[in-house]
Design a protein around this motif. Structure first.
Motif, mmCIF file in Angstrom:
data_model
loop_
_atom_site.group_PDB
_atom_site.id
_atom_site.type_symbol
_atom_site.label_atom_id
_atom_site.label_comp_id
_atom_site.label_asym_id
_atom_site.label_seq_id
_atom_site.Cartn_x
_atom_site.Cartn_y
_atom_site.Cartn_z
ATOM 1 N N VAL A 119 1.016 -0.989 0.275
ATOM 2 C CA VAL A 119 0.394 0.158 0.047
ATOM 3 C C VAL A 119 0.932 1.072 -0.143
ATOM 4 N N ALA A 120 0.165 2.244 -0.856
ATOM 5 C CA ALA A 120 1.294 3.451 -0.684
ATOM 6 C C ALA A 120 0.542 4.492 0.339
ATOM 7 N N MET A 121 1.022 5.154 0.913
ATOM 8 C CA MET A 121 0.860 6.128 1.522
ATOM 9 C C MET A 121 1.562 6.795 1.165
ATOM 10 N N VAL A 122 1.394 8.150 1.390
ATOM 11 C CA VAL A 122 1.493 9.098 0.189
ATOM 12 C C VAL A 122 1.144 10.675 2.065
ATOM 13 N N GLY A 123 1.526 12.009 1.140
ATOM 14 C CA GLY A 123 1.019 13.279 2.230
ATOM 15 C C GLY A 123 1.493 14.253 1.861
ATOM 16 N N THR A 124 1.444 15.172 2.541
ATOM 17 C CA THR A 124 2.284 17.106 2.710
ATOM 18 C C THR A 124 3.730 16.321 3.506
ATOM 19 N N LEU A 231 -2.798 5.466 -0.588
ATOM 20 C CA LEU A 231 -4.003 6.482 0.843
ATOM 21 C C LEU A 231 -3.312 7.512 0.700
ATOM 22 N N VAL A 232 -3.977 8.523 0.772
ATOM 23 C CA VAL A 232 -3.286 9.845 0.825
ATOM 24 C C VAL A 232 -3.848 10.409 2.331
ATOM 25 N N VAL A 233 -2.618 10.218 2.844
ATOM 26 C CA VAL A 233 -3.265 10.401 4.607
ATOM 27 C C VAL A 233 -3.501 12.329 5.584
ATOM 28 N N GLU A 234 -3.241 12.493 4.542
ATOM 29 C CA GLU A 234 -3.233 14.422 4.312
ATOM 30 C C GLU A 234 -2.741 15.393 3.738
ATOM 31 N N SER A 235 -3.995 15.985 3.219
ATOM 32 C CA SER A 235 -2.737 16.583 2.145
ATOM 33 C C SER A 235 -3.316 18.366 1.900
ATOM 34 N N ALA A 236 -2.431 19.016 1.060
ATOM 35 C CA ALA A 236 -3.580 20.753 0.737
ATOM 36 C C ALA A 236 -4.077 20.091 -0.521
ATOM 37 N N ILE A 237 -5.718 21.172 -1.633
ATOM 38 C CA ILE A 237 -5.601 20.147 -2.266
ATOM 39 C C ILE A 237 -5.232 20.662 -3.225
ATOM 40 N N ARG A 253 -5.447 1.415 -9.817
ATOM 41 C CA ARG A 253 -5.254 1.945 -7.794
ATOM 42 C C ARG A 253 -6.407 2.385 -7.294
ATOM 43 N N ASP A 254 -6.428 1.425 -6.014
ATOM 44 C CA ASP A 254 -7.951 1.339 -5.666
ATOM 45 C C ASP A 254 -7.138 3.213 -4.922
ATOM 46 N N VAL A 255 -7.717 4.074 -4.819
ATOM 47 C CA VAL A 255 -7.946 5.229 -3.793
ATOM 48 C C VAL A 255 -8.438 5.734 -2.306
ATOM 49 N N MET A 256 -7.407 5.704 -1.628
ATOM 50 C CA MET A 256 -8.023 6.210 -0.446
ATOM 51 C C MET A 256 -7.609 7.460 0.392
ATOM 52 N N ALA A 257 -7.994 7.066 0.854
ATOM 53 C CA ALA A 257 -8.721 9.211 2.070
ATOM 54 C C ALA A 257 -8.812 9.059 3.408
ATOM 55 N N ILE A 258 -7.876 10.248 4.155
ATOM 56 C CA ILE A 258 -8.509 10.011 5.640
ATOM 57 C C ILE A 258 -8.879 11.076 5.343
#
Length: 363
Positions: A119-124, A231-237, A253-258
């Motif tokens: 699982v990819a985990m990405v964010g700001t 999985l996008v953990v936290e991101s600006a718009i 791929r599945d896109v998921m967001a917290i």
């Protein structure tokens, strides 16, 4: 010289040729059948597929120094490996994307590339306190359940995702936007070494490549291409993580967001993705169910707002709050409130956000 070594040299030579990227190299291989056949073509034939300048570069010795440097790098450790698109260890899911990297520098546990549950985990790069906690918590629990965490070793969410995976003594892959010998950012040098020992460092960029801004969106396609979901953990718009989410959609791929607070600028990218159909993720169990992963059965114990009777914690809510605003809500004198906040901070229940603001930490 063995045939296998000659093949590797030809792959490296073509991949490192100025003007030849993944798409051009694929086009050449499709046109002439193999990398070896590319070098059998005269200038006039090559010029039917690529520009005259690129054809001249291919037939020159422009990339030989980079090839020699890469081969020397590989011989310095049995944990180092140069993978080409035709290597048996090259991950199948990455080979199937539109522009797969032709060559990968890998250092660490190569076997992680064969893992199916990634699982990819990405964010700001500038997460809030809660974003940091979420990255660590989700990565740790996923890793405890044999899911490999893939991220980009950048500052912020990437860093804490890798750290969370390592806290569980699980696996993690760091895809970097520099040469494998360039440790960037400098603050992540210790983490880089730990991942190279316990996980895997991966890059398509030749040795010595500096952290150029255009490298990082290019790197993101590898992070997503390796993974079952993003999985996008936290991101600006308009954050860089939105590029990764876009790649995920293109690749199927599945896109998921917290989700986060409506007042948190670093949650707005996640909210936008959820509005567009991304899976809303509240617990690691949501990911297991969505991807049909089998969890170890460990129950996640997530603190909720009602888990405490402490009036200060209850008054803080979910968003950062200033000392003055908190004082207005409570019947505490200034000294008493400061003492209470220090006590809560030392116990890890709140965090000092700077600028006179505090935020409750939910673990």
């Amino acid at each position: 010289m063995a045939e296998k070594e000659i093949k590797l040299i030809n792959w490296l030579r073509l991949a490192f040729t100025p003007g030849v990227g993944s798409i051009t190299m694929l086009k050449l291989i499709q046109s002439f059948g193999s990398v070896e056949n590319v070098y059998q073509q005269p200038m006039t034939i090559l010029n039917n597929v690529v520009s005259k300048g690129v054809a001249q570069s291919i037939l020159s010795d422009a990339s030989l120094t980079a090839v020699e440097t890469a081969l020397n790098w590989q011989t310095q450790s049995d944990k180092r490996k140069l993978l080409t698109l035709e290597s048996p260890e090259y991950p199948t899911e990455l080979a199937q994307i539109a522009a797969p990297p032709m060559v990968l520098f890998a250092e660490g546990d190569i076997a992680l590339l064969a893992r199916k549950d990634k699982v990819a985990m990405v964010g700001t790069r500038h997460p809030t306190v809660q974003g940091v906690e979420n990255a660590k918590m989700f990565a740790r629990e996923l890793s405890e359940n044999n899911v490999c965490i893939v991220s980009g070793l950048a500052a912020g969410i990437d860093r804490y995702s890798h750290e969370g995976a390592l806290m569980a003594e699980g696996s993690t892959i760091a895809v970097i936007g520099t040469g494998v010998d360039v440790q960037y950012p400098a603050g992540n040098k210790g983490l880089y070494r730990e991942i190279s020992e316990k996980g895997l460092i991966l890059t398509e960029f030749p040795l010595g490549t500096r952290p150029l801004s255009q490298n990082f969106p290019q790197r993101n396609r590898i992070i997503v291409g390796l993974s079952r979901a993003c999985l996008v953990v936290e991101s600006a718009i308009d954050g860089g993580s939105m590029i990764s989410a876009g790649y995920a959609l293109e690749m199927g791929r599945d896109v998921m967001a917290i989700p986060g607070s409506i007042h948190n600028q670093m949650a707005r990218g996640c909210h936008k993705l959820i509005k567009q159909g991304a899976k809303l993720i509240e617990t690691a169990q949501d990911i297991f169910e969505e991807l049909h992963f089998v969890s170890s059965g460990k129950k996640e114990e997530k603190q909720s707002a009602s888990d405490t009777n402490d009036p200060v914690l209850l008054a803080m809510g979910f968003d950062p709050i200033s000392l003055d605003s908190l004082g207005n809500k409570l019947n505490y004198d200034f000294g008493e409130l400061c003492g209470k906040l220090l006590e809560l901070e030392l116990s890890g229940q709140i965090a000092n956000c700077g600028g006179g603001k505090y935020q409750r930490v939910f673990k």
